[in-house]
Design a protein around this motif. Structure first.
Motif, PDB file in Angstrom:
ATOM      1  N   ILE A 116       0.841  -1.203   0.000  1.00 53.92           N
ATOM      2  CA  ILE A 116       0.000   0.000   0.000  1.00 53.92           C
ATOM      3  C   ILE A 116       0.875   1.252   0.000  1.00 53.92           C
ATOM      4  O   ILE A 116       0.562   2.256  -0.643  1.00 53.92           O
ATOM      5  N   GLY A 117       2.000   1.170   0.710  1.00 51.46           N
ATOM      6  CA  GLY A 117       2.901   2.314   0.783  1.00 51.46           C
ATOM      7  C   GLY A 117       3.487   2.711  -0.556  1.00 51.46           C
ATOM      8  O   GLY A 117       3.904   3.862  -0.748  1.00 51.46           O
ATOM      9  N   THR A 118       3.517   1.769  -1.506  1.00 49.89           N
ATOM     10  CA  THR A 118       4.078   2.062  -2.837  1.00 49.89           C
ATOM     11  C   THR A 118       3.019   2.560  -3.819  1.00 49.89           C
ATOM     12  O   THR A 118       3.349   2.896  -4.959  1.00 49.89           O
ATOM     13  N   MET A 119       1.751   2.587  -3.388  1.00 52.05           N
ATOM     14  CA  MET A 119       0.681   3.010  -4.296  1.00 52.05           C
ATOM     15  C   MET A 119       0.777   4.485  -4.661  1.00 52.05           C
ATOM     16  O   MET A 119       0.385   4.898  -5.752  1.00 52.05           O
ATOM     17  N   CYS A 120       1.299   5.278  -3.723  1.00 48.58           N
ATOM     18  CA  CYS A 120       1.387   6.722  -3.957  1.00 48.58           C
ATOM     19  C   CYS A 120       2.503   7.272  -3.075  1.00 48.58           C
ATOM     20  O   CYS A 120       2.596   6.894  -1.902  1.00 48.58           O
ATOM     21  N   PRO A 121       3.371   8.142  -3.608  1.00 48.14           N
ATOM     22  CA  PRO A 121       4.478   8.672  -2.801  1.00 48.14           C
ATOM     23  C   PRO A 121       3.980   9.585  -1.684  1.00 48.14           C
ATOM     24  O   PRO A 121       2.875  10.115  -1.731  1.00 48.14           O
ATOM     25  N   SER A 122       4.807   9.753  -0.677  1.00 46.17           N
ATOM     26  CA  SER A 122       4.468  10.627   0.438  1.00 46.17           C
ATOM     27  C   SER A 122       4.504  12.090   0.006  1.00 46.17           C
ATOM     28  O   SER A 122       5.311  12.490  -0.839  1.00 46.17           O
ATOM     29  N   VAL A 123       3.623  12.884   0.605  1.00 50.31           N
ATOM     30  CA  VAL A 123       3.600  14.325   0.330  1.00 50.31           C
ATOM     31  C   VAL A 123       4.921  14.961   0.739  1.00 50.31           C
ATOM     32  O   VAL A 123       5.400  15.914   0.111  1.00 50.31           O
ATOM     33  N   MET A 124       5.537  14.430   1.798  1.00 54.57           N
ATOM     34  CA  MET A 124       6.802  14.964   2.289  1.00 54.57           C
ATOM     35  C   MET A 124       7.914  14.790   1.261  1.00 54.57           C
ATOM     36  O   MET A 124       8.882  15.552   1.237  1.00 54.57           O
ATOM     37  N   ILE A 125       7.773  13.765   0.399  1.00 56.27           N
ATOM     38  CA  ILE A 125       8.805  13.495  -0.605  1.00 56.27           C
ATOM     39  C   ILE A 125       8.483  14.169  -1.933  1.00 56.27           C
ATOM     40  O   ILE A 125       9.322  14.866  -2.516  1.00 56.27           O
TER      41      ILE A 125
END
Length: 251
Positions: free
Chosen positions: A32-41
């Protein structure tokens, strides 16, 4: 709390399931973590809103799944704390010990009531510590420490335990056995206290529904449809087998 050795197999089975489910959950969480990058990144401009919403929804569903997995820990903790199962290796011994304790408890309650009736207090009664004023007020209000309802419930439980002991003893004395009826193996296992129906091939849906209607459940461990071995279990097997067509007599 230390468990009885006979609970080890059940605990190991649930623990293995917990480990497997937890590993699957962790893998899913990482995916799930790879579905969309973090806003912080990536920054706000680099985020696809639709993908982020799907990711958040997926995290939520996975969190609910974790709650289900965590429930397995409670199941492990509860092993060995429930009632006595007829299939337990020491079921009769446990039931006899329970009966002895219940009968002793019943006699103690009767003696306490008699002592209170004669003395108006439980002070000095050899099986009780100092009684609080609040408890004494309750006794004076009800007329005795243990109500007739409590004593009746205790007697009912004693009768129930005696009936279970008699039922299990009768089945074990008859001994187990195996026979084939209409091509179906009927096995009575007095060690596990289960009556099993073993088919040469997987039964069709109609047959499976009939088995379930008669209280039988599929046991992957024994590759059989089974239920408790007692008078009701034998009747259920007979009732089910009466509905089965004997294909061996067909030409």
């Amino acid at each position: 709390k230390q468990k009885h050795p006979e609970c080890a197999e059940t605990i190991d089975m649930i623990l293995n399931r917990y480990c497997r489910k937890l590993a699957e959950w962790i893998n899913r969480e990482n995916a799930i973590g790879t579905m969309c990058p973090s806003v912080m990144i990536a920054g706000p401009a680099g985020i696809n809103r639709a993908k982020k919403e799907k990711q958040i929804a997926a995290y939520k569903r996975n969190a609910e799944k974790y709650e289900e997995i965590s429930g397995l820990i409670s199941r492990i903790q509860s092993v060995g704390t429930g009632g006595i199962k007829a299939g337990d290796a020491n079921a009769l011994e446990k039931l006899k010990n329970k009966l002895e304790n219940m009968e002793e408890c019943y006699q103690t309650m009767k003696k306490a009531n008699a002592y209170y009736k004669n003395n108006g207090t439980l002070d000095g009664f050899y099986l009780f510590d100092e009684i609080t004023e609040e408890k004494m007020h309750e006794y004076k209000h009800s007329g005795q420490p243990f109500s007739a309802y409590t004593l009746q419930n205790c007697i009912a439980e004693i009768r129930r335990i005696k009936a279970r002991i008699a039922s299990i003893t009768a089945v074990k004395e008859e001994g187990g056995g195996e026979k084939v009826i209409k091509g179906i193996r009927v096995v009575e296992d007095t060690d596990d206290m289960r009556i099993r129906l073993i088919f040469p091939d997987k039964p069709d849906e109609e047959t499976r529904n009939a088995l379930k209607a008669n209280g039988f459940r599929w046991s992957p461990k024994n590759s059989a449809w089974q239920r408790m071995l007692n008078a009701n279990g034998r009747w259920a097997a007979k009732n089910f087998l009466a509905t089965v067509k004997d294909e061996s007599n067909e030409s």
